[in-house]
Design a protein around this motif. Sequence first.
Motif, PDB file in Angstrom:
ATOM      1  N   ASN A  96      -4.504 -11.751  -2.413  1.00 25.13           N
ATOM      2  CA  ASN A  96      -4.836 -12.743  -3.442  1.00 25.13           C
ATOM      3  C   ASN A  96      -6.307 -13.178  -3.397  1.00 25.13           C
ATOM      4  O   ASN A  96      -6.639 -14.284  -3.822  1.00 25.13           O
ATOM      5  N   GLY A  97      -7.154 -12.335  -2.841  1.00 25.03           N
ATOM      6  CA  GLY A  97      -8.589 -12.604  -2.930  1.00 25.03           C
ATOM      7  C   GLY A  97      -9.256 -13.114  -1.673  1.00 25.03           C
ATOM      8  O   GLY A  97     -10.484 -13.273  -1.655  1.00 25.03           O
ATOM      9  N   VAL A  98      -8.493 -13.399  -0.612  1.00 25.65           N
ATOM     10  CA  VAL A  98      -9.112 -13.852   0.639  1.00 25.65           C
ATOM     11  C   VAL A  98      -9.702 -12.640   1.352  1.00 25.65           C
ATOM     12  O   VAL A  98      -8.994 -11.682   1.669  1.00 25.65           O
ATOM     13  N   LYS A  99     -11.000 -12.687   1.606  1.00 28.67           N
ATOM     14  CA  LYS A  99     -11.679 -11.547   2.238  1.00 28.67           C
ATOM     15  C   LYS A  99     -11.442 -11.569   3.747  1.00 28.67           C
ATOM     16  O   LYS A  99     -11.552 -12.618   4.387  1.00 28.67           O
ATOM     17  N   ILE A 100     -11.125 -10.397   4.303  1.00 32.57           N
ATOM     18  CA  ILE A 100     -10.808 -10.302   5.729  1.00 32.57           C
ATOM     19  C   ILE A 100     -11.742  -9.311   6.423  1.00 32.57           C
ATOM     20  O   ILE A 100     -12.414  -8.505   5.772  1.00 32.57           O
TER      21      ILE A 100
ATOM     22  N   ASN B  21     -13.016 -16.794  -6.105  1.00 34.92           N
ATOM     23  CA  ASN B  21     -11.726 -17.230  -5.577  1.00 34.92           C
ATOM     24  C   ASN B  21     -11.915 -18.442  -4.666  1.00 34.92           C
ATOM     25  O   ASN B  21     -12.563 -18.334  -3.627  1.00 34.92           O
ATOM     26  N   PRO B  22     -11.358 -19.591  -5.021  1.00 36.55           N
ATOM     27  CA  PRO B  22     -11.561 -20.797  -4.207  1.00 36.55           C
ATOM     28  C   PRO B  22     -10.781 -20.788  -2.891  1.00 36.55           C
ATOM     29  O   PRO B  22     -11.005 -21.643  -2.041  1.00 36.55           O
ATOM     30  N   ARG B  23      -9.846 -19.815  -2.718  1.00 37.74           N
ATOM     31  CA  ARG B  23      -9.034 -19.801  -1.494  1.00 37.74           C
ATOM     32  C   ARG B  23      -9.908 -19.624  -0.244  1.00 37.74           C
ATOM     33  O   ARG B  23      -9.639 -20.199   0.806  1.00 37.74           O
ATOM     34  N   ASN B  24     -10.943 -18.779  -0.350  1.00 34.92           N
ATOM     35  CA  ASN B  24     -11.853 -18.582   0.785  1.00 34.92           C
ATOM     36  C   ASN B  24     -12.529 -19.894   1.170  1.00 34.92           C
ATOM     37  O   ASN B  24     -12.629 -20.236   2.357  1.00 34.92           O
ATOM     38  N   PHE B  25     -12.985 -20.623   0.161  1.00 29.70           N
ATOM     39  CA  PHE B  25     -13.694 -21.874   0.394  1.00 29.70           C
ATOM     40  C   PHE B  25     -12.768 -22.917   1.023  1.00 29.70           C
ATOM     41  O   PHE B  25     -13.140 -23.599   1.989  1.00 29.70           O
ATOM     42  N   ILE B  26     -11.565 -23.042   0.497  1.00 26.16           N
ATOM     43  CA  ILE B  26     -10.603 -24.025   1.010  1.00 26.16           C
ATOM     44  C   ILE B  26     -10.226 -23.699   2.460  1.00 26.16           C
ATOM     45  O   ILE B  26     -10.201 -24.581   3.330  1.00 26.16           O
TER      46      ILE B  26
ATOM     47  N   LYS C  15     -30.297 -19.583  -5.537  1.00 22.01           N
ATOM     48  CA  LYS C  15     -30.188 -18.896  -6.822  1.00 22.01           C
ATOM     49  C   LYS C  15     -28.992 -17.950  -6.822  1.00 22.01           C
ATOM     50  O   LYS C  15     -28.216 -17.891  -7.795  1.00 22.01           O
ATOM     51  N   ALA C  16     -28.801 -17.212  -5.689  1.00 19.53           N
ATOM     52  CA  ALA C  16     -27.661 -16.293  -5.575  1.00 19.53           C
ATOM     53  C   ALA C  16     -26.342 -17.057  -5.590  1.00 19.53           C
ATOM     54  O   ALA C  16     -25.366 -16.622  -6.217  1.00 19.53           O
ATOM     55  N   VAL C  17     -26.307 -18.212  -4.908  1.00 16.84           N
ATOM     56  CA  VAL C  17     -25.082 -19.030  -4.886  1.00 16.84           C
ATOM     57  C   VAL C  17     -24.795 -19.575  -6.281  1.00 16.84           C
ATOM     58  O   VAL C  17     -23.637 -19.572  -6.748  1.00 16.84           O
ATOM     59  N   TRP C  18     -25.835 -20.032  -6.968  1.00 16.45           N
ATOM     60  CA  TRP C  18     -25.665 -20.588  -8.319  1.00 16.45           C
ATOM     61  C   TRP C  18     -25.100 -19.535  -9.270  1.00 16.45           C
ATOM     62  O   TRP C  18     -24.184 -19.818 -10.053  1.00 16.45           O
ATOM     63  N   GLU C  19     -25.637 -18.336  -9.187  1.00 17.70           N
ATOM     64  CA  GLU C  19     -25.146 -17.255 -10.050  1.00 17.70           C
ATOM     65  C   GLU C  19     -23.715 -16.881  -9.702  1.00 17.70           C
ATOM     66  O   GLU C  19     -22.894 -16.601 -10.586  1.00 17.70           O
ATOM     67  N   ALA C  20     -23.382 -16.871  -8.398  1.00 15.36           N
ATOM     68  CA  ALA C  20     -22.029 -16.494  -7.971  1.00 15.36           C
ATOM     69  C   ALA C  20     -21.002 -17.535  -8.396  1.00 15.36           C
ATOM     70  O   ALA C  20     -19.886 -17.193  -8.812  1.00 15.36           O
TER      71      ALA C  20
ATOM     72  N   GLY D 157     -19.850 -15.855   2.954  1.00 12.41           N
ATOM     73  CA  GLY D 157     -18.494 -15.712   3.483  1.00 12.41           C
ATOM     74  C   GLY D 157     -17.605 -16.869   3.107  1.00 12.41           C
ATOM     75  O   GLY D 157     -16.410 -16.694   2.846  1.00 12.41           O
ATOM     76  N   LEU D 158     -18.190 -18.071   3.050  1.00 15.84           N
ATOM     77  CA  LEU D 158     -17.392 -19.260   2.757  1.00 15.84           C
ATOM     78  C   LEU D 158     -16.890 -19.265   1.317  1.00 15.84           C
ATOM     79  O   LEU D 158     -15.786 -19.747   1.024  1.00 15.84           O
ATOM     80  N   LEU D 159     -17.696 -18.722   0.409  1.00 15.85           N
ATOM     81  CA  LEU D 159     -17.309 -18.671  -1.005  1.00 15.85           C
ATOM     82  C   LEU D 159     -16.684 -17.329  -1.389  1.00 15.85           C
ATOM     83  O   LEU D 159     -16.243 -17.163  -2.525  1.00 15.85           O
ATOM     84  N   GLY D 160     -16.694 -16.374  -0.455  1.00 10.67           N
ATOM     85  CA  GLY D 160     -16.116 -15.062  -0.754  1.00 10.67           C
ATOM     86  C   GLY D 160     -16.936 -14.277  -1.758  1.00 10.67           C
ATOM     87  O   GLY D 160     -16.372 -13.566  -2.603  1.00 10.67           O
ATOM     88  N   ILE D 161     -18.274 -14.397  -1.674  1.00 10.92           N
ATOM     89  CA  ILE D 161     -19.159 -13.713  -2.617  1.00 10.92           C
ATOM     90  C   ILE D 161     -19.353 -12.269  -2.177  1.00 10.92           C
ATOM     91  O   ILE D 161     -19.655 -11.995  -1.015  1.00 10.92           O
ATOM     92  N   SER D 162     -19.179 -11.341  -3.105  1.00 10.84           N
ATOM     93  CA  SER D 162     -19.310  -9.913  -2.775  1.00 10.84           C
ATOM     94  C   SER D 162     -20.763  -9.474  -2.772  1.00 10.84           C
ATOM     95  O   SER D 162     -21.214  -8.766  -1.873  1.00 10.84           O
ATOM     96  N   HIS D 163     -21.514  -9.859  -3.802  1.00  6.51           N
ATOM     97  CA  HIS D 163     -22.913  -9.447  -3.928  1.00  6.51           C
ATOM     98  C   HIS D 163     -23.803 -10.652  -3.670  1.00  6.51           C
ATOM     99  O   HIS D 163     -23.733 -11.654  -4.377  1.00  6.51           O
ATOM    100  N   PHE D 164     -24.635 -10.533  -2.632  1.00  2.58           N
ATOM    101  CA  PHE D 164     -25.462 -11.661  -2.208  1.00  2.58           C
ATOM    102  C   PHE D 164     -26.871 -11.167  -1.932  1.00  2.58           C
ATOM    103  O   PHE D 164     -27.083 -10.001  -1.589  1.00  2.58           O
ATOM    104  N   THR D 165     -27.842 -12.044  -2.061  1.00  2.00           N
ATOM    105  CA  THR D 165     -29.238 -11.662  -1.836  1.00  2.00           C
ATOM    106  C   THR D 165     -29.494 -11.311  -0.368  1.00  2.00           C
ATOM    107  O   THR D 165     -28.871 -11.880   0.539  1.00  2.00           O
TER     108      THR D 165
END
Length: 653
Positions: free
Chosen positions: A311-315, A257-262, A246-251, A228-236
């Motif tokens: 603009n890419g922020v997941k809600i 989108n860095p907006r979710n992280f910020i 490994k999933a984070v590294w690949e993502a 959720g913090l990185l806004g990753i759609s497909h996760f292990t």
Amino acid sequence: MASSAMETCKSEDLHMQVDVEKNAEDVRSQWVLNAPEPPSPWRVVADSVRKTISHYKQKFSSLSNQPCTTLLMSLLQAVFPILAWGRNYTATKFRKDLLAGLTIASLCIPQSIGYATLAHLDPQYGLYTSVVPPIVYAVMGTSREIAIGPVAVVSLLLSSMMEKLVDPASDPVGYTKLILLATLLAGIFQTSFGLLRLGFLVDFLSHASIVGFVAGAAIVIGLQQLKGLLGISHFTTKTDIVSVMKAVWEAVHNPWNPRNFILGCSFLVFILTTRFLSKKKKKLFWLASISPLVSVILSTLLVFLTKADKNGVKIVKHVKGGLNPISIHELDFNSPHIGEVAKIALVVAVVALTESIAVGRSFASIKGYQLDGNKEMMSIGLTNIIGSFTSCYVATGSFSRTAVNYAAGCETLVSNIVMAMTVLVSLQFLTKLLYYTPIAILSSVILSALPGLIDVTEAYKIWKVDKIDFLACAGAFFGVLFASVEIGLLVAVVISFSKIILISIRPGTETLGKLPGTNLFCDVYQYPMAVKIPGVMIIRVKSALLCFANANFVRERIIKWVSEEESEDDKGNSRTTIQLVILDTSNLVNIDTSGIASLEELHKSLSSHGKQLAIANPRWQVIHKLKVSNFVSKFGGRVFLTVEEAVGCKSRC
């Protein structure tokens, strides 16, 4: 001639005194040997059942002479404690409970939504679980401070084990049905534990295991929030650290989108800062409590006003509102996975009870009252049974919310009712406002609650006190971290049981000596000033049971010590010859046939070398079995009440 007569009188007096002392020792030995026969195992069970029945019979007989209304009220108060303490409830207490309830509600709402997503359920299920279970517990529970609702560890347990049966992404309805079924079965298990007084089952998870398991689960939960913090759609769907990283590294190496992280990190810093300030100044405890809700409100407004979702922020999007829907029809007892769900429910039931009772007892001790573990099990169990009928998943006591409830000055469980009513109002009228809530904020709320689950100080304390306990702690921690949640639990339980088995099959033995100026005999290594008795070796077995698992080990250890004591020292001088070996059995509660056989072999071995065996301070079951097996007569009946009397028999041996 007069002096000769006086010496003769003194000699006769001395002999008489010795005879009196000898007779007294013989009498005391007969006390030991002629003790009445101990009750049989069946008699013990029957007496236990009879006492339990008579306890309830006395309760009912004391009420039988009362009017029907009084009898009914007493029974209702036993089942619903709120009817007892509610009679003395005052407006002053309500003001405190109202403030505490509103405070924990502000923390509960964002946490409940976050924990529901952690359990791979729709957000409203977390809110549902914060409505019905707290009300049911308030009516039936006995802890005054505990805050009931969804918790992180149980949410992770459910999702990590249940998703192996049904994929929540491809079949969310089937997955939800299994979660509700597991909640019902967990509640049934918990209620059964309380009714049958099986509280010892919760103790299978030792304190050290829980510390390691919770710390490992906290890190796994934190890693899961990177989605959720990185806004990753497909996760292990795996929970081990290797798969997640490994999933984070690949993502990260794909477009993201860095907006979710910020956004998430900004509010995470805000929540942690308010928590730091509230710890510095106790009067600002409310600041840390409301900061998660403030973060949700501000971030939702920010996304809505700036249209960041475009603009890419997941809600979160749609959150179903309204009262808890009835879910009895969703409990599928014909599911092909019913067996696996029951196993999951049992594990979840034990973990949830362990956490809830630990939280309740810690705050009860602060307030100075006792918590009945069996009643707590029944109240938590009935809470989850009723919750499963109203779209709730497994609820238990939350440490973070309970700490806030206590700090806010709660007096009774009315604070839980206030919290539930506040969440209910939010469900009824405010769920539409959560449409634009960023998922990154929910991850931040969960992450902010995790540092309290990692108790490094307690882990260090366990390391200093008991290394094997620390091994169980580390086993649970690394098992959860590198394998799975259930593997971590299994490793912890196996190590804990291995410790018990190791102590049983390799019990400690100690050589005793007499403390100068006393009649006490103590371990010569613990008390270096203790003096060994010449020609006598006194040995104490540090085990409650001499049985097939440890009897030969104890026998060999005693024979080895006797031979070492008689062997030559470093200078080639021969040491004292041992004439008498005294076995102090004060620690020994019971003995089996293998233990008796090993004592017979020990007696034969000592006799063949001109040594004698004596037993001091045997317990009831031990001396009874030694008499029944005719072992007492085989070694001359040298059984004594104390070690000192056994030492005194050396001159007569």
